[in-house]
Design an enzyme around this catalytic site. Structure first.
Site, PDB file in Angstrom:
ATOM      1  CD  GLU A 159      -9.441  -0.535   5.070  1.00 23.05           C
ATOM      2  OE1 GLU A 159      -9.587  -1.629   5.887  1.00 23.05           O
ATOM      3  OE2 GLU A 159      -8.337  -0.475   4.577  1.00 23.05           O
TER       4      GLU A 159
ATOM      5  CE  LYS B 209      -3.717  -0.114  -0.980  1.00 22.44           C
ATOM      6  NZ  LYS B 209      -3.240   0.264   0.407  1.00 22.44           N
TER       7      LYS B 209
ATOM      8  CB  SER C 294       1.987   1.579  -5.287  1.00 24.21           C
ATOM      9  OG  SER C 294       1.542   2.963  -5.623  1.00 24.21           O
TER      10      SER C 294
END
Ligand SMILES: Cc1ncc(COP(=O)(O)O)c(C=O)c1O
Length: 394
Positions: free
Chosen positions: A112, A90, A378
């Site tokens: 969010e 991210k 990830s």
């Protein structure tokens, strides 16, 4: 641009676009008009690359997982996004978007978050740049990802628990969009996946494309070829998969596999297997595929993994699915949890439960020993330790 990338109108085939309330037009139009130009500026690229290197710790390693490879009888490489600062992919996107927001003169950031990884990555770059930060998170997620709530607060972010609907990611996204409508001038909304109105899906995919850019060079060095046989990634909204696929989209011989969360089973009524059950429709500003009832109400999703607990997928994924360029499959909670435990025991790496979904698909593949497989790891499992412990009664 190839046929799998966004066109000048903001569409991927029939998917994408910007279906937004009139009051959001100025914000979205400003981004559409400026994002490519800003991203191409030399000083933007310089700062972006420097932060990815010195702050995030890129390039992330491409690791040949020997014991996992022995178990499955093929060469399995893990793209170690779990080793990034803040523990997931991210941060690649939030670094890019904070630089964009800065150049647009924005002073306040909203976001969010589901698993909290995007919220943490956003709070981090706001601390880095000294900007105000508000993160919306479903109330259920604030509980199952409590360590990430603590991290966001410590970095000075305000965490607002969304109380509507299933109290998860979809509802947090609704709240963030509402905030943006009320604060159009000074606020930038850092969307955390390849979802939302155009240009977000393209913007986020471009920032995440560093994953496949590095992978190609690393594979070339390790195997002599820059392309593997298979590329796998889990899909919530689809940003790690979009970044992992990006530079392989045109290499049609590379098989792309996107792994969704089946929850308790595709037909259990408690699932987030969007392509298996979904139909075309509009969610959070773009036309895509989403789980909905016959009269178009969004179906509440379910997954043990907060980051995959989303009823839709980004528009590029809808197009990759519909065009057949990528294969979309799903993995249950149980299959993912077992795969997470297996990686931990075989390699000493505790994966995020999201990433465990991608790993679990190895069980279902028929592999040859010469096959090269890249899996996007990830994120790391620190945030999920309580879930793993409770699940396995450890
Ligand atoms: C570690 C990790 N992997 C995957 C995801 C899913 O998001 P995306 O599909 O955008 O990569 C998340 C979302 O929070 C995450 O934290």
């Amino acid at each position: 641009m190839n046929k799998y990338q966004v066109n000048e109108k903001g569409y991927y085939g029939p998917f994408g676009g910007a279906y937004i309330p009139e009051m959001l037009y100025p914000n979205v139009a400003e981004l559409q008009a400026t994002y490519l130009e800003i991203m191409q500026e030399e000083n933007f690229q310089q700062e972006f690359q420097q932060l990815l290197r010195d702050y995030v710790g890129r390039p992330s390693p491409l690791y040949l997982a020997k014991r996992l490879s022995e178990k499955y009888g093929a060469n399995i490489f893990l793209k170690r996004e779990d080793l990034n600062h803040t523990g997931a992919h991210k941060i690649n996107n939030t670094i890019g978007q904070i630089l964009l927001a800065e150049r647009l003169g924005k002073k306040r950031i909203i976001a969010e978050t589901g698993a909290g990884q995007h919220g943490v990555a956003t709070a981090t770059v706001c601390a880095l740049k000294g900007l105000e930060c508000v993160v919306y998170m479903g109330e259920i997620d604030t509980k199952r990802q409590a360590p990430n709530v603590a991290r966001m607060k410590m970095m000075g972010a305000k965490v607002v628990a969304a109380q509507s609907g299933s109290k998860t990611l979809k509802d947090a996204t609704n709240e963030a969009l509402r905030d943006w409508i009320n604060n159009p001038v000074d606020t930038h909304y850092i969307i955390g996946s390849v979802v939302g109105p155009h240009p977000y899906p393209d913007l986020v995919a471009r920032f995440q494309s560093i994953i496949s850019e590095e992978t190609k060079a690393q594979l070339k060095e390790k195997t002599g070829s820059s392309t593997p046989d298979y590329v796998l990634a889990c899909v919530g909204g689809g940003s790690n998969a979009a970044g992992m696929f990006y530079h392989f989209l045109d290499e049609e011989h590379v098989k792309l596999i996107a792994v969704e969360a089946a929850g308790h089973g595709v037909h259990s009524g408690e699932t987030a297997a969007t392509t298996a059950l979904g139909k075309e429709g509009v969610l959070h500003g773009s036309r895509s595929i989403l789980m909905q009832t016959a009269d178009g109400q969004v179906v509440e999703p379910y997954s043990i993994s907060a980051g995959l607990d989303y009823p839709g997928i980004g528009p590029q994924h809808a197009w990759l699915f519909k065009s057949g360029r990528a294969q979309y499959v799903s993995i249950t909670d149980e299959e993912a949890m077992q795969a997470g435990l297996l990686l931990t025991k075989l390699e000493g790496i505790i994966p995020a439960i999201e990433s465990s979904h991608a790993l679990a698909y190895l069980e279902k593949m028929t592999l040859r020993k010469e096959d090269n497989i890249v899996i996007c790891l990830s994120g790391r499992g620190d945030k999920d330790l309580d879930n793993y412990m409770t699940y396995f009664g450890l």
